[in-house]
Design a protein around this motif. Sequence first.
Motif, PDB file in Angstrom:
ATOM      1  N   THR A   1      40.250  -9.346  -1.876  1.00 52.13           N
ATOM      2  CA  THR A   1      41.325  -8.643  -1.192  1.00 52.13           C
ATOM      3  C   THR A   1      42.346  -9.637  -0.633  1.00 52.13           C
ATOM      4  OG1 THR A   1      39.937  -8.611   0.776  1.00 52.13           O
ATOM      5  CG2 THR A   1      39.954  -6.631  -0.579  1.00 52.13           C
ATOM      6  N   LYS A   2      43.505  -9.119  -0.210  1.00 59.33           N
ATOM      7  CA  LYS A   2      44.563  -9.964   0.327  1.00 59.33           C
ATOM      8  C   LYS A   2      44.070 -10.711   1.558  1.00 59.33           C
ATOM      9  CE  LYS A   2      49.328  -9.788   2.023  1.00 59.33           C
ATOM     10  NZ  LYS A   2      50.469  -8.896   2.331  1.00 59.33           N
ATOM     11  N   ARG A   3      44.367 -11.984   1.640  1.00 59.33           N
ATOM     12  CA  ARG A   3      43.865 -12.819   2.726  1.00 59.33           C
ATOM     13  C   ARG A   3      44.898 -12.983   3.828  1.00 59.33           C
ATOM     14  NH1 ARG A   3      43.112 -16.576  -1.682  1.00 59.33           N
ATOM     15  NH2 ARG A   3      41.157 -16.128  -2.755  1.00 59.33           N
ATOM     16  N   ASP A   4      44.421 -12.993   5.065  1.00 58.20           N
ATOM     17  CA  ASP A   4      45.275 -13.344   6.186  1.00 58.20           C
ATOM     18  C   ASP A   4      45.455 -14.861   6.211  1.00 58.20           C
ATOM     19  OD1 ASP A   4      45.419 -10.696   7.007  1.00 58.20           O
ATOM     20  OD2 ASP A   4      43.583 -10.859   8.187  1.00 58.20           O
ATOM     21  N   ALA A   5      46.464 -15.297   6.919  1.00 59.97           N
ATOM     22  CA  ALA A   5      46.672 -16.733   7.086  1.00 59.97           C
ATOM     23  C   ALA A   5      45.483 -17.322   7.848  1.00 59.97           C
ATOM     24  CB  ALA A   5      47.959 -16.993   7.847  1.00 59.97           C
ATOM     25  N   PRO A   6      44.992 -18.497   7.465  1.00 57.27           N
ATOM     26  CA  PRO A   6      43.834 -19.079   8.144  1.00 57.27           C
ATOM     27  C   PRO A   6      44.184 -19.474   9.569  1.00 57.27           C
ATOM     28  CG  PRO A   6      44.798 -20.673   6.650  1.00 57.27           C
ATOM     29  CD  PRO A   6      45.499 -19.371   6.395  1.00 57.27           C
ATOM     30  N   PRO A   7      43.200 -19.473  10.462  1.00 56.72           N
ATOM     31  CA  PRO A   7      43.461 -19.909  11.836  1.00 56.72           C
ATOM     32  C   PRO A   7      43.725 -21.404  11.882  1.00 56.72           C
ATOM     33  CG  PRO A   7      41.117 -19.545  11.486  1.00 56.72           C
ATOM     34  CD  PRO A   7      41.806 -19.065  10.254  1.00 56.72           C
ATOM     35  N   ALA A   8      44.312 -21.835  12.984  1.00 57.80           N
ATOM     36  CA  ALA A   8      44.565 -23.274  13.156  1.00 57.80           C
ATOM     37  C   ALA A   8      43.239 -24.017  13.222  1.00 57.80           C
ATOM     38  CB  ALA A   8      45.365 -23.499  14.431  1.00 57.80           C
TER      39      ALA A   8
ATOM     40  N   PHE B   1      37.913 -26.383  10.190  1.00 56.01           N
ATOM     41  CA  PHE B   1      36.921 -25.627  10.963  1.00 56.01           C
ATOM     42  C   PHE B   1      37.595 -25.077  12.209  1.00 56.01           C
ATOM     43  CE2 PHE B   1      33.762 -25.896  14.505  1.00 56.01           C
ATOM     44  CZ  PHE B   1      32.949 -24.835  14.106  1.00 56.01           C
ATOM     45  N   SER B   2      37.359 -23.796  12.505  1.00 55.29           N
ATOM     46  CA  SER B   2      37.961 -23.172  13.682  1.00 55.29           C
ATOM     47  C   SER B   2      36.959 -22.236  14.345  1.00 55.29           C
ATOM     48  CB  SER B   2      39.213 -22.379  13.288  1.00 55.29           C
ATOM     49  OG  SER B   2      38.880 -21.354  12.361  1.00 55.29           O
ATOM     50  N   THR B   3      37.131 -22.005  15.649  1.00 57.80           N
ATOM     51  CA  THR B   3      36.277 -21.090  16.401  1.00 57.80           C
ATOM     52  C   THR B   3      37.116 -20.251  17.345  1.00 57.80           C
ATOM     53  OG1 THR B   3      35.873 -22.585  18.272  1.00 57.80           O
ATOM     54  CG2 THR B   3      34.398 -22.786  16.374  1.00 57.80           C
ATOM     55  N   THR B   4      36.580 -19.086  17.696  1.00 58.34           N
ATOM     56  CA  THR B   4      37.192 -18.226  18.716  1.00 58.34           C
ATOM     57  C   THR B   4      36.086 -17.582  19.533  1.00 58.34           C
ATOM     58  OG1 THR B   4      37.267 -16.362  17.159  1.00 58.34           O
ATOM     59  CG2 THR B   4      39.261 -17.697  17.365  1.00 58.34           C
ATOM     60  N   THR B   5      36.365 -17.312  20.791  1.00 55.32           N
ATOM     61  CA  THR B   5      35.423 -16.594  21.639  1.00 55.32           C
ATOM     62  C   THR B   5      35.581 -15.100  21.411  1.00 55.32           C
ATOM     63  OG1 THR B   5      35.522 -18.343  23.298  1.00 55.32           O
ATOM     64  CG2 THR B   5      34.683 -16.206  24.024  1.00 55.32           C
ATOM     65  N   THR B   6      34.453 -14.409  21.271  1.00 54.85           N
ATOM     66  CA  THR B   6      34.486 -12.967  21.012  1.00 54.85           C
ATOM     67  C   THR B   6      33.659 -12.237  22.063  1.00 54.85           C
ATOM     68  OG1 THR B   6      32.569 -13.087  19.525  1.00 54.85           O
ATOM     69  CG2 THR B   6      34.751 -13.316  18.538  1.00 54.85           C
ATOM     70  N   PRO B   7      34.111 -11.051  22.518  1.00 56.14           N
ATOM     71  CA  PRO B   7      33.323 -10.292  23.491  1.00 56.14           C
ATOM     72  C   PRO B   7      32.073  -9.703  22.851  1.00 56.14           C
ATOM     73  CG  PRO B   7      35.230  -9.026  22.791  1.00 56.14           C
ATOM     74  CD  PRO B   7      35.382 -10.384  22.174  1.00 56.14           C
TER      75      PRO B   7
ATOM     76  N   THR C   1      29.526 -13.221  26.031  1.00 51.84           N
ATOM     77  CA  THR C   1      30.501 -13.664  25.031  1.00 51.84           C
ATOM     78  C   THR C   1      29.788 -14.263  23.837  1.00 51.84           C
ATOM     79  OG1 THR C   1      30.710 -15.816  26.100  1.00 51.84           O
ATOM     80  CG2 THR C   1      32.281 -14.104  26.749  1.00 51.84           C
ATOM     81  N   GLY C   2      30.391 -14.104  22.689  1.00 52.44           N
ATOM     82  CA  GLY C   2      29.875 -14.696  21.472  1.00 52.44           C
ATOM     83  C   GLY C   2      30.890 -15.669  20.923  1.00 52.44           C
ATOM     84  N   ARG C   3      30.629 -16.131  19.718  1.00 52.62           N
ATOM     85  CA  ARG C   3      31.485 -17.136  19.111  1.00 52.62           C
ATOM     86  C   ARG C   3      31.691 -16.789  17.652  1.00 52.62           C
ATOM     87  NH1 ARG C   3      34.613 -20.550  22.026  1.00 52.62           N
ATOM     88  NH2 ARG C   3      34.579 -22.716  21.336  1.00 52.62           N
ATOM     89  N   ALA C   4      32.937 -16.669  17.241  1.00 52.41           N
ATOM     90  CA  ALA C   4      33.259 -16.512  15.832  1.00 52.41           C
ATOM     91  C   ALA C   4      33.743 -17.854  15.309  1.00 52.41           C
ATOM     92  CB  ALA C   4      34.327 -15.444  15.642  1.00 52.41           C
ATOM     93  N   PHE C   5      33.493 -18.133  14.047  1.00 54.88           N
ATOM     94  CA  PHE C   5      33.914 -19.407  13.475  1.00 54.88           C
ATOM     95  C   PHE C   5      34.239 -19.215  12.003  1.00 54.88           C
ATOM     96  CE2 PHE C   5      29.305 -19.101  13.503  1.00 54.88           C
ATOM     97  CZ  PHE C   5      28.951 -19.400  12.184  1.00 54.88           C
TER      98      PHE C   5
END
Length: 298
Positions: A177-184, A265-271, A276-280
Amino acid sequence: MTTRTLDGAPSAATLYPRAVAGSYALPLLRKVPVIGPSAAKGLPDLAFALQDVQLDAGHVADYARVCGFDLRDAVPPTYLHVLAFPLAMRLMTDGAFPFGVLGLVHVENRIEHMRPVTVGETPSFTVHAQDLRDHPRGRQFDVVAVATVDGERVWEGRSTYLRRGGGSSASRDDNTTKRDAPPASEAIWKVPADIGRRYGAVSGDRNPIHLHNLSAKVFGMPRAIAHGMWLKARTLAALQPELPAAFAVEVRFKKPVLLPATVGFSTTTTPQPDGTGRAFAVHDAKRGIPHLDGRISA
């Protein structure tokens, strides 16, 4: 379910020739209904077990170095996957298994890490397959590995495999499927050309697609690719300082990492419901092609 308890871990020297032979023989055997395994019959009601595995401190250290983990008393959270993998291979090369190993794609992996396991402990393992189901691009199923120490469940790994062909619909999955721009990118990693051979040496996963460009081309790859479980381990190694004692981590494997490579490699904090969890995520550093996404939760 029938459980076969083995005296020792199956050898990769016998498993991979068996996997190659089975991958080419199964399509012919399915044409002989009396003897040929069939996906229509489902997965075998079979498990393999290995009791009281002695952990080798030197092997743990070699694994940690290849994957980027700091050396600690507790083994890396992905290490027990390596010990369970020979049992998974023995299961998937059994004559009753309906698919050839070399035609399978590892698309997802989930680990539940109930507590740290130290080198001095002797975990026992059981491995079975379950939940054969339709997928837009074929059929998929889970291989479930459970580790216990003195009867206590300490770790569980669930690997989801896809067998392409005869999909349930024409719909596309996440890889097309169509991809979003990758995170920084928070970090840039250089993945060397020999990482498949180095990881294969410590993990026992010597699938030809990971070892050399020539052997990868034989099996349809443009050149050698990194192991998905090495990439998962590398992400957890980057997050090692903040990993709790007990957690779940699940990943989806996207486009393969063609070796050598430079990835971001990138990470974000997720509720999460209980905190809190961690997405990567991991993506190609230049073109933004996604290689892996995942999340860690309590």
